[in-house]
Design a protein around this motif. Structure first.
Motif, PDB file in Angstrom:
ATOM      1  N   GLY A  11     -21.565  32.240 -82.239  1.00  0.00           N
ATOM      2  CA  GLY A  11     -21.139  31.382 -81.101  1.00  0.00           C
ATOM      3  C   GLY A  11     -19.479  31.878 -80.984  1.00  0.00           C
ATOM      4  O   GLY A  11     -19.378  31.926 -79.718  1.00  0.00           O
ATOM      5  N   LEU A  12     -18.721  32.061 -81.764  1.00  0.00           N
ATOM      6  CA  LEU A  12     -17.377  32.547 -81.909  1.00  0.00           C
ATOM      7  C   LEU A  12     -17.358  33.793 -81.016  1.00  0.00           C
ATOM      8  O   LEU A  12     -16.617  33.971 -80.177  1.00  0.00           O
ATOM      9  CB  LEU A  12     -16.700  32.361 -82.950  1.00  0.00           C
ATOM     10  N   ALA A  13     -18.264  34.551 -81.364  1.00  0.00           N
ATOM     11  CA  ALA A  13     -18.220  36.035 -80.921  1.00  0.00           C
ATOM     12  C   ALA A  13     -18.621  36.083 -79.523  1.00  0.00           C
ATOM     13  O   ALA A  13     -18.176  36.591 -78.519  1.00  0.00           O
ATOM     14  CB  ALA A  13     -19.139  37.032 -81.637  1.00  0.00           C
ATOM     15  N   ALA A  14     -19.662  35.121 -79.142  1.00  0.00           N
ATOM     16  CA  ALA A  14     -20.089  35.117 -77.709  1.00  0.00           C
ATOM     17  C   ALA A  14     -19.267  34.141 -76.816  1.00  0.00           C
ATOM     18  O   ALA A  14     -18.789  34.805 -75.673  1.00  0.00           O
ATOM     19  CB  ALA A  14     -21.621  34.348 -77.820  1.00  0.00           C
ATOM     20  N   PHE A  15     -18.711  33.147 -77.202  1.00  0.00           N
ATOM     21  CA  PHE A  15     -18.014  32.375 -76.242  1.00  0.00           C
ATOM     22  C   PHE A  15     -16.561  32.229 -76.787  1.00  0.00           C
ATOM     23  O   PHE A  15     -15.723  31.529 -75.639  1.00  0.00           O
ATOM     24  CB  PHE A  15     -18.499  30.765 -76.617  1.00  0.00           C
ATOM     25  N   GLY A  16     -15.917  32.682 -77.777  1.00  0.00           N
ATOM     26  CA  GLY A  16     -14.708  32.536 -78.041  1.00  0.00           C
ATOM     27  C   GLY A  16     -13.488  33.082 -77.183  1.00  0.00           C
ATOM     28  O   GLY A  16     -12.626  32.603 -76.868  1.00  0.00           O
ATOM     29  N   GLY A  17     -13.908  34.222 -76.459  1.00  0.00           N
ATOM     30  CA  GLY A  17     -12.927  35.111 -75.901  1.00  0.00           C
ATOM     31  C   GLY A  17     -12.751  34.283 -74.291  1.00  0.00           C
ATOM     32  O   GLY A  17     -11.637  33.910 -73.920  1.00  0.00           O
ATOM     33  N   GLY A  18     -13.895  33.570 -73.754  1.00  0.00           N
ATOM     34  CA  GLY A  18     -13.785  32.820 -72.522  1.00  0.00           C
ATOM     35  C   GLY A  18     -13.052  31.642 -72.761  1.00  0.00           C
ATOM     36  O   GLY A  18     -12.596  30.899 -72.012  1.00  0.00           O
ATOM     37  N   THR A  19     -13.414  31.083 -74.047  1.00  0.00           N
ATOM     38  CA  THR A  19     -12.820  29.656 -74.396  1.00  0.00           C
ATOM     39  C   THR A  19     -11.136  29.900 -74.520  1.00  0.00           C
ATOM     40  O   THR A  19     -10.569  28.934 -74.029  1.00  0.00           O
ATOM     41  CB  THR A  19     -13.213  29.296 -75.825  1.00  0.00           C
ATOM     42  N   VAL A  20     -11.021  31.050 -75.389  1.00  0.00           N
ATOM     43  CA  VAL A  20      -9.225  31.127 -75.192  1.00  0.00           C
ATOM     44  C   VAL A  20      -8.694  31.319 -73.997  1.00  0.00           C
ATOM     45  O   VAL A  20      -7.647  30.605 -73.470  1.00  0.00           O
ATOM     46  CB  VAL A  20      -9.103  32.538 -76.017  1.00  0.00           C
ATOM     47  N   ARG A  21      -9.180  32.292 -72.751  1.00  0.00           N
ATOM     48  CA  ARG A  21      -8.789  32.001 -71.539  1.00  0.00           C
ATOM     49  C   ARG A  21      -8.951  30.877 -70.715  1.00  0.00           C
ATOM     50  O   ARG A  21      -7.744  30.661 -70.419  1.00  0.00           O
ATOM     51  CB  ARG A  21     -10.000  33.091 -70.869  1.00  0.00           C
ATOM     52  N   ASP A  22      -9.755  30.087 -71.042  1.00  0.00           N
ATOM     53  CA  ASP A  22      -9.903  28.831 -70.184  1.00  0.00           C
ATOM     54  C   ASP A  22      -8.714  27.780 -70.954  1.00  0.00           C
ATOM     55  O   ASP A  22      -8.322  27.048 -70.144  1.00  0.00           O
ATOM     56  CB  ASP A  22     -11.159  28.197 -70.578  1.00  0.00           C
ATOM     57  N   VAL A  23      -8.459  27.824 -72.118  1.00  0.00           N
ATOM     58  CA  VAL A  23      -7.539  27.151 -72.739  1.00  0.00           C
ATOM     59  C   VAL A  23      -6.206  27.437 -72.222  1.00  0.00           C
ATOM     60  O   VAL A  23      -5.129  26.776 -71.776  1.00  0.00           O
ATOM     61  CB  VAL A  23      -7.426  27.196 -74.342  1.00  0.00           C
ATOM     62  N   VAL A  24      -6.014  28.732 -72.041  1.00  0.00           N
ATOM     63  CA  VAL A  24      -4.652  29.244 -71.688  1.00  0.00           C
ATOM     64  C   VAL A  24      -4.530  28.847 -69.962  1.00  0.00           C
ATOM     65  O   VAL A  24      -3.497  28.372 -69.621  1.00  0.00           O
ATOM     66  CB  VAL A  24      -4.670  30.802 -71.812  1.00  0.00           C
ATOM     67  N   LEU A  25      -5.758  28.837 -69.407  1.00  0.00           N
ATOM     68  CA  LEU A  25      -5.582  28.708 -67.931  1.00  0.00           C
ATOM     69  C   LEU A  25      -5.561  26.889 -67.577  1.00  0.00           C
ATOM     70  O   LEU A  25      -5.485  26.627 -66.566  1.00  0.00           O
ATOM     71  CB  LEU A  25      -6.737  29.260 -67.033  1.00  0.00           C
ATOM     72  N   ASP A  26      -6.045  26.299 -68.666  1.00  0.00           N
ATOM     73  CA  ASP A  26      -6.235  24.795 -68.533  1.00  0.00           C
ATOM     74  C   ASP A  26      -7.309  24.728 -67.698  1.00  0.00           C
ATOM     75  O   ASP A  26      -7.529  23.711 -66.805  1.00  0.00           O
ATOM     76  CB  ASP A  26      -4.878  24.024 -67.957  1.00  0.00           C
ATOM     77  N   ARG A  27      -8.315  25.433 -67.786  1.00  0.00           N
ATOM     78  CA  ARG A  27      -9.652  25.185 -66.965  1.00  0.00           C
ATOM     79  C   ARG A  27     -10.471  24.356 -67.818  1.00  0.00           C
ATOM     80  O   ARG A  27     -10.925  24.572 -68.956  1.00  0.00           O
ATOM     81  CB  ARG A  27     -10.074  26.287 -66.816  1.00  0.00           C
ATOM     82  N   ARG A  28     -11.015  23.223 -67.120  1.00  0.00           N
ATOM     83  CA  ARG A  28     -11.963  22.182 -67.881  1.00  0.00           C
ATOM     84  C   ARG A  28     -12.848  21.924 -66.763  1.00  0.00           C
ATOM     85  O   ARG A  28     -12.694  21.679 -65.712  1.00  0.00           O
ATOM     86  CB  ARG A  28     -11.414  20.930 -68.427  1.00  0.00           C
TER      87      ARG A  28
END
Lengths: 217, 217, 217
Positions: B47-64
């Motif tokens: 799960g980290l490998a599949a979704f980790g990159g997009g999650t870091v991006r969304d945390v930086v952009l504050d997208r929820r």
């Protein structure tokens, strides 16, 4: 959180959460002492183990202020705990064995799973996400502790059911909410199931299967 | 995202993203199996490998909500995939070799770079930040996978161009947007350039230079 | 930030922050080169060391845009710095020794502690949280650098006071604010105390105690 909870139960919950947080913090202190970290490292790793899981959950949910920001007293308590533990270890050459820690840790696993899943459900998350975030609340403190101490996280590695107990307990909470049981019933049921499964796993020495890579990998 | 995209292309994109996500998840499953993690560890690292990159991006952009929260079906699909992969590895002693994984991984690199850069531009980021976040989307899943598995991230270590292909592809997307080309053209161009560069790097065995520390360091 | 600061001081602060950021970035570049990372890894680890602490602080405070998003010029400067450092290392077999890095690093520790604590106080955090976040700003860049390079973070491990100097400096800032001193006085005092403590720790070779695990652990 559990608005229908009687006063006694909410007191029990506060005590139990404090026990759980202390157990998690001590697991960090012990691992840091093993790795020969200095006083700062012991406090930081203790704090990561105690508050890391809830922090990751709150960042995913975008909840602010974080719970350790809102209740800053926890930070003072953590600092006092770490200093006391260090003084104790120095005086006694470290009494709290890992075996003794297993039981408060199992209680913490149950409580953090129940409260984390509930918080995610209250934020309107779908069931699978809420269960996952309950698991994250209970498990990721230990994961961060192990990553900072340069170990593969024990929760992913030691083949004894741990996160999977939290996963099961989270679904108990979701199921009891679908049945419209009162809040304190579903929280108690989820925590009890998680802790009991973990206790059974320790007592019966259950093992998760392992997948060994073949040469072709 | 790409409002001008014809229907066929958007279908192609969905299929390609699914292929990419599966490829990234499998890279996590394989690395976890190599490190002899248990079933929980395999699912989490997948799960980290599949979704980790997009999650870091969304945390930086504050997208929820995060994309795997919004489309919770992906979590079920990931769980099913990991269980299927484990069953398969057990039955067959693990067929998918790392060499075979390189090609879907290169496709994933291109698609995640293009969509990540586009999402960052849509959030009003400056070009350099958008390109960086496109790279983060494509690369940080693997970084988190390797950190949890207690390895130096392969993307920073194996001297084969990987993140740098994503960097180049991101600038292609920025350039095509400056030229006001339609959205589906710029997304396709960015993904194609990234994937082609990565494919060329694999085929031609390109190497990035290394900096060895001298004794004076 | 410090609205009462005279123009000269604010210029000094900008220069000092630039020096500090460069020192932190170079510490990442050097560690990455030691670990034989490739060019991409060197840039990423340099960036993590320079911007990681402030990013963690901003995520905890939910401040957006992140400072390196708002001032994207820093990203270009970082990229140029890393490329220059790599070219220099290649030509000269790496001159900047770790000993020479200690002094700009100590300056950076002071400045980042002061500005991080101030930003957290401005966001309405309680004192203990603000001091903790000032420490995180100054220290977590190095922690992320070491975690990605697969090392136990030096700040937790080398038994020389580092984070604890930031902790002390943060309280100086809180105290001077309670006394209603002008903003530039409290920022300067906090940075000076932090940097001086760190310098004294280096010169006098102070050591933090260590806790060794006994066999009973």
């Amino acid at each position: 959180m559990a608005s229908g909870a009687p006063w006694v139960l909410s007191q029990v919950q506060v005590v139990a959460e404090a026990v759980a947080t202390v157990a998690f913090a001590l697991s960090g202190v012990i691992e840091a002492a093993r790795k020969r970290l200095d006083a700062v490292g012991i406090c930081v790793v203790g704090g990561l183990a105690a508050f890391g899981g809830g922090t990751v959950r709150d960042v995913v949910l975008d909840r602010r202020p974080l719970f350790w920001v809102q209740h800053a007293g926890w930070l003072w308590a953590l600092l006092a705990l770490c200093i006391a533990a260090m003084a104790f270890m120095r005086a006694r050459h470290l009494e709290p064995t890992e075996r003794a820690m297993q039981w408060p840790d199992a209680i913490g696993l149950g409580l953090f799973t129940a409260s984390g899943t509930q918080i995610a459900l209250d934020s309107g998350m779908p069931a699978i996400v809420a269960v996952l975030l309950g698991m994250v609340t209970a498990v990721f403190g230990g994961v961060l502790r192990d990553v900072v101490c340069n170990e593969i996280p024990r929760a992913f590695h030691d083949h004894r059911p741990y996160a999977i107990c939290a996963f099961a307990g989270g679904w108990v909470l979701v199921a009891t909410q679908v049945l419209s049981l009162p809040g304190w019933v579903s929280l108690t049921a989820a925590a009890l199931v998680t802790t009991s499964l973990r206790a059974a796993a320790i007592v019966c020495d259950w093992r998760l299967p392992e997948w060994q890579a073949s040469r072709r990998l």
